[in-house]
Design a protein around this motif. Structure first.
Motif, mmCIF file in Angstrom:
data_model
loop_
_atom_site.group_PDB
_atom_site.id
_atom_site.type_symbol
_atom_site.label_atom_id
_atom_site.label_comp_id
_atom_site.label_asym_id
_atom_site.label_seq_id
_atom_site.Cartn_x
_atom_site.Cartn_y
_atom_site.Cartn_z
ATOM 1 N N ILE A 75 0.852 -1.191 0.000
ATOM 2 C CA ILE A 75 0.000 0.000 0.000
ATOM 3 C C ILE A 75 0.892 1.247 0.000
ATOM 4 N N LYS A 76 0.524 2.213 -0.860
ATOM 5 C CA LYS A 76 1.355 3.413 -1.021
ATOM 6 C C LYS A 76 0.554 4.673 -0.689
ATOM 7 N N LYS A 77 1.306 5.702 -0.312
ATOM 8 C CA LYS A 77 0.692 7.013 -0.096
ATOM 9 C C LYS A 77 -0.073 7.404 -1.369
ATOM 10 N N GLY A 78 -1.293 7.909 -1.191
ATOM 11 C CA GLY A 78 -2.087 8.326 -2.353
ATOM 12 C C GLY A 78 -3.051 7.256 -2.852
ATOM 13 N N ASP A 79 -2.870 5.998 -2.417
ATOM 14 C CA ASP A 79 -3.809 4.941 -2.837
ATOM 15 C C ASP A 79 -5.195 5.219 -2.279
ATOM 16 N N ARG A 80 -6.205 4.898 -3.067
ATOM 17 C CA ARG A 80 -7.583 4.930 -2.551
ATOM 18 C C ARG A 80 -7.958 3.516 -2.146
ATOM 19 N N VAL A 81 -8.360 3.382 -0.894
ATOM 20 C CA VAL A 81 -8.572 2.049 -0.324
ATOM 21 C C VAL A 81 -9.884 1.983 0.453
ATOM 22 N N CYS A 82 -10.420 0.743 0.525
ATOM 23 C CA CYS A 82 -11.599 0.481 1.343
ATOM 24 C C CYS A 82 -11.165 -0.567 2.373
ATOM 25 N N MET A 83 -11.585 -0.387 3.621
ATOM 26 C CA MET A 83 -11.165 -1.313 4.674
ATOM 27 C C MET A 83 -12.299 -2.267 5.045
#
Ligand code: NAD
Ligand code: ZN
Length: 379
Positions: A75-83
């Motif tokens: 996972i990188k800075k700026g990624d759009r993620v759902c938890m």
């Protein structure tokens, strides 16, 4: 930062609290852009759990990664993620088997962990501007290119879409079978949507709220209005007296508050009655283990009496428990990407974080038109 905080039964406020920080090098910090209110939040909101004052709500979260611990790799800075609402470690015996709702590391000794939840570990919720996600390589689902455009669909991957799917799965459902879903809240509606995608021949959805029954109908289900009489009998009448192959419980504990004497066994008894002999029942509605404030003694001890005699004579099967979200959500993400999964269709309100107290009140009362609230921190 601003966060939705529990003050006591039916009392939440938006307070300014300390920003979360990276505590272990496997953490990330997320800036939330969408975070939902769930029927599960109401168990804590109504005061039937040990949820501590000052805790932050929110287990249905989506946002942008703004800070990454040194040991985070994927996972990188700026990624759009759902938890996923389950907090898993990825390496315990249960996580290895895909049973991330029952992680043995993040809430040792009990049944799994979740963000912003009583008895499910110390993890703060995401109804806030920022949140910390542990074991981030495991607990962040990286979203596709159209993440922003379909944000309100993808946020449902955190809980209710996989949970509805899980209810259908727990019932043992096969394509072509019929299914009855009790509860047209967000979870029941997602079970109906899942059954529709999975090729059910007939779907019944039971509730007592017109607006929710209308949504069930729009999804392709036959609405059963329980105000018109015994819902199980209505389903038997509509199926030549046989009942449905499968049934899903998507109501849970609240039933006892709302139906007085009929208590929490009401939906279970209906399911035993309206499900065919040898059929299966999936229970995703939450039954809180112990509630000292419950209206009757059985529930105070976390017990429930249901019609086990008929259940046994009909040779039915039952599946229960928290959804193991990660087990489903990559595949459900593909259904959304391809336009076949449309979970955002049940959203009734998109509101800034500040309006959370009012939204909790309306959703808790099941006021007409308040089906699913998504909060938009930063707006
Ligand atoms: P909700 O609580 O608003 O939905 C429940 C619906 O059931 C309401 O529309 C209500 O009118 C209806 N209802 C009440 N009594 C009924 C009865 N006797 N028969 C039929 N319908 C009845 O919100 P929700 O978000 O859909 O949550 C439903 C349940 O699912 C809750 O118990 C929640 O905690 C649980 N849940 C479980 C999981 C899991 O992983 N297993 C995940 C999310 C939510
Ligand atoms: Zn939820």
């Amino acid at each position: 930062m601003k966060a939705v905080v529990y003050n006591g039964p039916k009392d939440v406020s938006v307070n300014t609290i300390d920003d979360p920080k990276i505590e272990k090098q496997t953490d990330v910090i997320i800036r939330l852009t969408t975070t939902n209110i769930c029927g599960s939040d109401l168990h804590m909101y109504e005061g039937r759990t040990s949820f501590e004052k000052g805790r932050v709500f929110g287990h249905e979260n989506l946002g942008e990664v703004i800070e990454v611990g040194a040991a985070v790799d994927r996972i990188k800075k700026g990624d759009r993620v759902c938890m996923p609402f389950n907090v898993g470690c990825g390496f315990c015996e249960n996580c290895e088997r895909g049973l991330t709702g029952f992680c043995l590391t993040t809430n040792p000794g009990t049944a799994g962990a979740a963000y912003g939840f009583a008895e499910m570990g110390p993890w703060q919720g995401g109804q806030a501007e920022l949140m910390r996600v542990p074991y981030a390589d495991f607990n962040c689902l990286k979203l596709p290119e159209d993440a922003e455009e379909k944000e309100d669909d993808y946020v449902m991957l955190s809980d209710i879409f996989p949970t509805g799917w899980h209810g259908v799965e727990l019932s043992g459902f096969l394509p072509g079978e019929s299914i009855a879903i009790y509860g047209a809240g967000p979870v029941g509606l997602m079970a109906a949507h899942s059954a529709e995608i999975r090729g059910a021949s007939q779907i019944f959805v039971v509730d007592s709220h017109d607006d929710r029954l209308k949504l069930a109908e729009a999804i392709g289900a036959i609405p059963i209005d329980m105000r018109k009489g015994d819902p199980a009998q209505q389903i038997l009448d509509a199926t030549g007296g046989l009942g449905t192959d499968r049934g899903v419980e998507a109501v849970g504990y609240q039933c006892c508050d709302r139906h007085g004497k009929e208590r929490s066994n009401y939906t279970m008894n209906c399911l035993v009655k309206s499900t065919k002999a040898t059929g299966g029942i999936g229970v995703v509605g939450v039954f809180v283990p112990e509630d000292p404030n419950a209206p009757d003694d059985l529930q105070k001890e976390g017990k429930m009496a249901f019609d086990f005699g008929n259940f046994w004579f009909k040779g039915q099967k039952i599946g229960t428990g928290q959804c193991n979200v990660k087990h489903y959500n990559r595949r459900l993400m593909k259904l959304i990407e391809q336009g076949r999964g449309n979970p955002a269709q049940i959203i009734s309100h998109r509101l800034p974080l500040d309006q959370a107290p009012d939204a909790y009140k309306h959703f808790d009362e099941r006021d007409a038109g308040w089906t699913k609230v998504v909060l938009k921190p930063g707006t």
